[in-house]
Design an enzyme around this catalytic site. Structure first.
Site, mmCIF file in Angstrom:
data_model
loop_
_atom_site.group_PDB
_atom_site.id
_atom_site.type_symbol
_atom_site.label_atom_id
_atom_site.label_comp_id
_atom_site.label_asym_id
_atom_site.label_seq_id
_atom_site.Cartn_x
_atom_site.Cartn_y
_atom_site.Cartn_z
ATOM 1 N N ASN A 45 -0.246 -9.242 -4.941
ATOM 2 C CA ASN A 45 -0.231 -8.396 -6.129
ATOM 3 C C ASN A 45 0.534 -9.049 -7.293
ATOM 4 O O ASN A 45 1.732 -9.298 -7.173
ATOM 5 C CB ASN A 45 0.419 -7.057 -5.754
ATOM 6 C CG ASN A 45 0.469 -6.089 -6.909
ATOM 7 O OD1 ASN A 45 -0.212 -6.260 -7.906
ATOM 8 N ND2 ASN A 45 1.295 -5.073 -6.774
ATOM 9 N N PRO A 46 -0.134 -9.312 -8.436
ATOM 10 C CA PRO A 46 0.561 -9.911 -9.584
ATOM 11 C C PRO A 46 1.188 -8.887 -10.517
ATOM 12 O O PRO A 46 1.818 -9.245 -11.515
ATOM 13 C CB PRO A 46 -0.576 -10.643 -10.315
ATOM 14 C CG PRO A 46 -1.760 -9.749 -10.086
ATOM 15 C CD PRO A 46 -1.591 -9.178 -8.688
ATOM 16 N N LEU A 47 1.006 -7.591 -10.211
ATOM 17 C CA LEU A 47 1.426 -6.565 -11.155
ATOM 18 C C LEU A 47 2.937 -6.404 -11.220
ATOM 19 O O LEU A 47 3.499 -6.135 -12.282
ATOM 20 C CB LEU A 47 0.764 -5.229 -10.794
ATOM 21 C CG LEU A 47 -0.776 -5.241 -10.857
ATOM 22 C CD1 LEU A 47 -1.329 -3.912 -10.388
ATOM 23 C CD2 LEU A 47 -1.257 -5.555 -12.272
ATOM 24 N N GLU A 48 3.620 -6.568 -10.075
ATOM 25 C CA GLU A 48 5.077 -6.421 -10.088
ATOM 26 C C GLU A 48 5.753 -7.443 -11.002
ATOM 27 O O GLU A 48 6.580 -7.063 -11.843
ATOM 28 C CB GLU A 48 5.630 -6.506 -8.665
ATOM 29 C CG GLU A 48 5.325 -5.273 -7.830
ATOM 30 C CD GLU A 48 5.961 -5.340 -6.456
ATOM 31 O OE1 GLU A 48 6.428 -6.426 -6.065
ATOM 32 O OE2 GLU A 48 5.993 -4.311 -5.759
ATOM 33 N N GLY B 185 12.481 -5.693 0.659
ATOM 34 C CA GLY B 185 12.646 -4.646 -0.337
ATOM 35 C C GLY B 185 13.507 -5.012 -1.524
ATOM 36 O O GLY B 185 14.002 -4.117 -2.224
ATOM 37 N N GLU B 186 13.711 -6.309 -1.778
ATOM 38 C CA GLU B 186 14.550 -6.713 -2.911
ATOM 39 C C GLU B 186 13.790 -7.547 -3.938
ATOM 40 O O GLU B 186 14.388 -8.324 -4.674
ATOM 41 C CB GLU B 186 15.785 -7.476 -2.418
ATOM 42 C CG GLU B 186 16.761 -6.601 -1.643
ATOM 43 C CD GLU B 186 18.115 -7.264 -1.456
ATOM 44 O OE1 GLU B 186 19.125 -6.617 -1.774
ATOM 45 O OE2 GLU B 186 18.152 -8.429 -1.003
ATOM 46 N N PRO C 290 9.629 -15.766 0.731
ATOM 47 C CA PRO C 290 8.477 -15.809 1.645
ATOM 48 C C PRO C 290 7.941 -14.410 1.930
ATOM 49 O O PRO C 290 8.707 -13.442 1.993
ATOM 50 C CB PRO C 290 9.051 -16.461 2.907
ATOM 51 C CG PRO C 290 10.515 -16.172 2.851
ATOM 52 C CD PRO C 290 10.877 -16.156 1.394
ATOM 53 N N ARG C 291 6.637 -14.319 2.115
ATOM 54 C CA ARG C 291 6.017 -13.019 2.425
ATOM 55 C C ARG C 291 6.555 -12.474 3.736
ATOM 56 O O ARG C 291 6.683 -11.261 3.908
ATOM 57 C CB ARG C 291 4.493 -13.195 2.499
ATOM 58 C CG ARG C 291 3.717 -11.922 2.845
ATOM 59 C CD ARG C 291 3.834 -10.890 1.753
ATOM 60 N NE ARG C 291 3.061 -9.698 2.058
ATOM 61 C CZ ARG C 291 3.480 -8.707 2.835
ATOM 62 N NH1 ARG C 291 4.674 -8.773 3.398
ATOM 63 N NH2 ARG C 291 2.730 -7.646 3.054
ATOM 64 N N GLU D 97 0.825 -1.197 0.000
ATOM 65 C CA GLU D 97 0.000 0.000 0.000
ATOM 66 C C GLU D 97 0.866 1.258 0.000
ATOM 67 O O GLU D 97 0.555 2.248 -0.663
ATOM 68 C CB GLU D 97 -0.937 0.009 1.211
ATOM 69 C CG GLU D 97 -2.045 -1.017 1.162
ATOM 70 C CD GLU D 97 -1.592 -2.380 1.687
ATOM 71 O OE1 GLU D 97 -0.382 -2.561 1.941
ATOM 72 O OE2 GLU D 97 -2.454 -3.269 1.834
#
Length: 435
Positions: free
Chosen positions: A334-337, A308-309, A266-267, A64
């Site tokens: 999110n699949p956009l990245e 962040g990588e 992993p998330r 977000e």
């Protein structure tokens, strides 16, 4: 009845407030809170409020936060101060690295009257913008009492949340009706917010499409690409419990055929020790990014256990399975990245939180929904060994993302009635007072 329920929520929060320090300590022990900044969670500021107009932007977590970076930079361009709050240690680290002193960052205060009252007394925001689906009753009621405009941008609402709110429709109307504006991701989300009492509501699309693709250090990328060499790769990203085991199963099934390297991100990186132990117990050799391990010719798994990588991990492959969508996990990520970074996208079926994005990607041929680990193995093998099919999916996903752009401009247009007066006010003040 709704008023009674909200009053009970408020009183329960006040009653529980003396014990919230214990909850904080438990969460801090698990790495979910920043001990050094504990006072912020109780509404005590760690910084002074600057002179001039200030907009409070709340983004719960990393995704977000990154989605509204362009929006916050537009506020700064208008000489409006930005107070950004978030709720996770991970998001605070990313904000510091990505935005530095462009914004004022604080941890979001607890949704109880003493904390939120203290927070608002100090910061005195001229408007409050929340991202996606953050609804905190005490905060909404207190902002309304102070006549601070409340706006929800990039708004979405899951099937489960919608059903829960509809079952408490009176409470929903009392809360959602206090929002001055809702700008939703899709027509379905917009319709649901109207059902719950919000007005006015519009649909703009997903502003995450208008953000830049995740960056990475070019030298670091070159080093890892050199270590990977000509081996085939695929990645399982944003994975939850059970999905790493599925990725390991896929790796073991395909290892002899493909000489592949499996990248698992992993998330929640704090699970890395447990995951690495599981992989080693299955006879696999693991290289961990957090330890700067070298990826050798015999490395099975590259474990992306850093924050962040994602830009690095996705640039090392052309096939990405997006987690929280298979096994016991659900909701999707999110699949956009991965689509932005040239990957063929795979996902499990439980993606209701990102339904519209997946529908568009699947419809254009840029993503494929798989039912289980066995089907995931077949899809990874097919895409790994079929260059034409893989590149066709990659081209389709890139084109689809390009066609989805424009949500940010529509969102900013919707915010104009709230931002224009603040812009005028900011520019009438001496420039030396603007942060």
């Amino acid at each position: 009845m709704a008023s009674i329920a909200l009053a009970a929520y408020r009183l329960a929060g006040i009653a529980a407030y003396p014990f919230s320090g214990l909850l904080f300590a438990v969460r801090a022990a698990k790495g979910k809170e920043d001990r050094a900044r504990k006072p912020e969670r109780f509404g005590y500021p760690s910084l002074e409020r600057p002179d001039g107009p200030l907009v409070w932007v709340h983004a719960a977590s990393v995704g977000e936060t990154l989605a509204v970076v362009p929006l916050m930079r537009e506020l700064k361009r208008r000489d409006i101060h930005v107070l950004l709050t978030s709720g996770t240690v991970t998001s605070a680290e990313v904000i510091n690295r990505r935005l530095g002193d462009e914004v004022i960052h604080q941890y979001v205060p607890l949704d109880v009257e003493p904390a939120i009252g203290r927070f608002l007394n100090h910061w005195k925001p001229d408007a409050a913008i929340s991202v996606e689906s953050e609804i905190w009753p005490t905060t909404i009621l207190e902002l309304s009492r102070r006549h601070v405009p409340q706006i929800l941008v990039n708004a979405r609402i899951s099937d489960r949340s919608y059903k829960r709110w509809m079952n408490n429709h009176g409470v929903a109307e009392q809360l959602f009706g206090k929002l001055g504006l809702v700008i939703a991701q899709s027509d379905l989300d917009a319709e649901r917010y109207r059902d719950l009492g919000a007005w006015p509501v519009s649909a703009a699309g997903n502003i995450k499409v208008d953000t830049d693709a995740p960056a990475c250090d070019p030298q670091l990328l070159a080093r890892y690409r050199g270590q990977v060499g000509k081996r085939r790769t695929w990645a399982a990203i944003s994975t939850f419990e059970g999905e790493e085991q599925a990725a390991v199963m896929v790796h073991r099934a395909l290892k002899a055929k493909n000489d592949q390297l499996t990248i698992i991100v992993p998330r929640h990186p704090e699970r890395a020790d447990e995951l690495a132990a599981m992989m080693v117990s299955k006879g696999l050799k693991v290289a961990r990014r957090s330890r700067d391990d070298v990826i050798g010719a015999d490395t099975d798994i590259f474990l992306g256990d850093t924050i962040g990588e994602m830009g690095l991990y996705l640039r090392l492959t052309e096939i990405a399975f997006v987690g929280r969508s298979l096994m016991t996990a659900e909701g999707g990520q999110n699949p956009l990245e991965p689509a932005m970074l040239g990957c063929a996208v795979l996902s499990g079926p439980k993606v209701n939180n990102f339904r519209e994005s997946y529908q568009k990607l699947v419809r254009c041929g840029g993503a494929k929904i798989i039912r289980d680990a066995e089907m995931l193995a077949k899809a990874v093998h097919f895409l790994s060994t079929n260059d034409l099919a893989r590149h066709k999916m990659i081209d389709a996903s890139s084109e689809c993302v390009q066609n989805m752009r424009g949500a940010l401009a529509t969102t900013m247009k919707g915010l104009e009635p709230y931002l224009n007066p603040l812009t005028v006010k900011a520019r009438l003040e001496p420039r030396s007072q603007v942060r």
